[in-house]
Design an enzyme around this catalytic site. Structure first.
Site, short mmCIF file in Angstrom:
data_model
loop_
_atom_site.label_atom_id
_atom_site.label_comp_id
_atom_site.label_asym_id
_atom_site.label_seq_id
_atom_site.Cartn_x
_atom_site.Cartn_y
_atom_site.Cartn_z
N SER A 142 -9.95 -0.76 6.88
CA SER A 142 -9.35 -0.52 5.57
C SER A 142 -8.65 -1.71 4.93
O SER A 142 -8.27 -1.64 3.77
CB SER A 142 -8.36 0.65 5.64
OG SER A 142 -9.07 1.86 5.64
N SER A 179 -9.72 1.73 2.76
CA SER A 179 -8.86 2.57 1.95
C SER A 179 -7.80 1.78 1.16
O SER A 179 -7.26 2.29 0.20
CB SER A 179 -8.14 3.60 2.83
OG SER A 179 -7.26 2.95 3.74
N LYS A 222 0.86 -1.18 0.00
CA LYS A 222 0.00 0.00 0.00
C LYS A 222 0.90 1.23 0.00
O LYS A 222 1.96 1.23 0.63
CB LYS A 222 -0.89 -0.03 1.25
CG LYS A 222 -1.91 1.12 1.33
CD LYS A 222 -2.78 0.96 2.56
CE LYS A 222 -3.85 2.04 2.66
NZ LYS A 222 -4.72 1.84 3.85
#
Lengths: 473, 96
Positions: free
Chosen positions: A176, A152, A77
């Site tokens: 997330s 997210s 990420k």
């Protein structure tokens, strides 16, 4: 190999027998990432370093010196630091930023010969539940590209779901990792708070943030946690507790499982999720497990508590972006005040600014007790009640999300509606417990959704063991 | 709770952010909506409850207080938007 990857052990056998090589894997993933560019999952691939690392790994395999994750190709990420590589938290404010060091979790993956293939799109500063709030455009759900992948860590979820790498790392502050895992049919884990060091994770809300893997198989999730977990002198909240052999976890005997009445009877629960959830409860009972409905009565307070706490922490954490030390500086900066104000106003996106404003508000004189201290008190009640449930039960079972992935643009004009996407996931962050989303459902439109299992503090070994059993339901 | 211009200006000032025109109207509406949502906390009686500040209370461990250099000065300046060989550069702070 790359496209029909099922789990690391099978792939490792293929590496050992010579039927594939790490270099081949990386090359085929790079080709696949290019052909799936429309999904917008990867912000950048690290071709050169990934291929160089793969060559080293192939040598080590031949020499019999390869580590526990040799040749596992992993995407990060875009909020995890990897030395000498760009990292931007999908924000304009960190344009041209290169990390000077690797975070502890990343270091530990590399030390076991994993290969980092690139960085993955996410909601800006990990703030969002749909991955529509990245400064670099939305990520699309590979199952249906008119739908969101969740957020997210949307890019991380999609990278695994669309076979663009073997596994990926995300971060989970309010869901997330687990919510996008639910929306994409992958396994997503949020470990116990403090199980994995947060050093090298660009902070959103420090008392809630945890790094967690996305994988195809539960056993890969366990293996990755085993490598990344453990104390770290650079993160005082990291636990020194010894790391269990998660990857060999097996579930034994009947378990006691609590189902939260508020979740089961929640009005927002879609019929498909509810039906499958009830079916799973019945199947668990049929296998001899004891499943009981318990009252929790704080479900309506979960998301408001989460938003007060996380926004307050974000307002504090994001004060470091000042237009001076690193990142974006406005061309309109003419003095010190305008350097701060213009750089931040132009550099941050709408949702990030909204959360900074809310966080600053709840921390400001006159409102601190009414909002911030109040939320911290409710958080204690949530943690106490959760601990009380785990006095009597081994696990808490809920759906991960009330429904499967929604269409792009669906929740865009109402921040509160978007915040409610996290209703079942924020619990584990507020209380600190580990939780996993397992891909156990598909709705009438063919969209996947997850079932969430939560365990007591540092109960990951039992969590993985029971997850393996759940996957057979 | 009603959010007016003076609250937005004060909070934006503290946040080092700027809101003007349409964006200012939008943030007022958003803040009101989010605060109404946060008011759900008031349904819970928290009389006598201690605020939870650390999730893993009693588990924090400090490292030994030994100085070490992680990055060089040159590295520290690498990501700066404006710098010379020794310093971060900022626009003029004092006016004549």
């Amino acid at each position: 190999m790359a496209s029909n990857y099922t789990n690391y052990l099978t792939y490792r056998e293929a590496l050992e027998s010579g039927s594939t090589t790490a270099v081949n894997e990386v090359k085929s993933f790079l080709t696949e990432i290019e052909s799936q560019k429309h999904l917008n999952a990867f912000l950048e691939t690290f071709d050169e370093t990934a291929l160089a690392q793969a060559e080293v790994v192939d040598q080590k395999i031949k020499q019999g010196t390869a580590g526990k994750l040799a040749g596992m190709v992993i995407g990060l990420k875009d909020n995890l630091c990897y030395k000498d590589h760009s990292v931007s938290v999908s924000s304009k404010i960190l344009t041209h930023f290169k990390s000077l060091f690797s975070g502890t979790a990343v270091e530990r993956l590399l030390a076991e010969d994993a290969i980092i293939i690139g960085r993955l799109n996410c909601d800006e500063f990990a703030m969002g539940s749909s991955n529509e709030k990245s400064a670099f455009g939305p990520v699309l759900n590979p199952v249906d590209t008119t739908r969101v992948p969740g957020g997210s860590s949307g890019g991380s979820a999609v990278a695994v779901a669309a076979n663009l790498c073997h596994a990926s790392l995300g971060t989970d502050t309010g869901g997330s990792v687990r919510q996008p895992a639910s929306f994409t049919g992958t396994v997503g884990l949020k470990p116990t708070y403090g199980r994995i060091s947060r050093w090298g994770l660009i902070a959103y809300a420090s008392s809630l943030d945890q790094i967690g893997p996305f994988t195809k198989a539960v056993q890969d999730s366990a293996l990755l946690l085993e490598v990344m977990a453990g104390g770290d002198e650079f993160d005082t909240t990291s636990s020194q507790k010894p790391v269990d052999a998660y990857a060999s976890a097996k579930s034994e005997g009947p378990k006691k499982v609590a189902v939260l009445r508020d979740a089961l009877e929640s009005e927002g629960l879609s019929p498909a999720v509810k039906a499958r959830f009830i079916e799973i409860i019945e199947k668990l009972k049929a296998k001899g497990h004891q499943v009981e409905v318990v009252d929790f009565n704080l479900l309506n307070q979960m998301v408001p508590t989460y938003y007060v706490v996380s926004n307050a922490e974000a307002s504090s954490n994001l004060s470091r972006f000042d237009g001076i030390h690193y990142g974006y500086r406005s061309e309109q900066a003419t003095d010190i005040e305008s350097t701060y104000v213009k750089s931040r106003t132009e550099g941050f996106g709408t949702e990030v600014k909204r959360r900074i404003m809310m966080g600053t508000f709840v921390l400001s004189t006159g409102y601190y007790d009414a909002y911030f201290a109040k939320a911290q008190k409710v958080r204690r009640l949530i943690q106490d009640k959760t601990k009380a449930i785990f006095q009597d039960y081994d696990f808490v079972l809920t759906p991960t999300t009330p429904h499967a992935a929604f269409k792009l643009g669906h929740n865009s004009d109402d921040p509160v509606a978007m915040y409610l996407e996290d209703i079942f996931t924020v619990h584990a962050n507020l209380a600190g417990n580990p939780a996993i989303s397992l891909p156990l459902g598909t709705n009438e439109e063919g969209m996947p959704f997850g079932i969430q299992l939560m365990a007591p503090f540092f109960g990951e070994k039992e969590l993985f063991g029971f997850s393996e059993e759940m996957m057979k339901l | 709770m009603k959010i007016d211009n003076s609250i937005v200006d004060k909070v934006a000032g503290l946040s080092k952010l700027e809101y003007k025109g349409e964006e200012k109207e939008a943030i007022k509406k958003d803040m009101e909506r989010i605060l109404d949502f946060m008011d759900l906390l008031n349904e819970v009686d928290t009389e006598g409850v201690e605020p939870l500040k650390y999730v893993t209370e009693g588990m924090l461990e400090l490292r030994k207080d030994v100085a070490h250099t992680d990055i060089t000065k040159a590295q520290a300046l690498e990501n700066a938007p404006s710098k010379d060989s020794d310093y971060f550069k900022v626009p003029k702070v004092l006016s004549k």
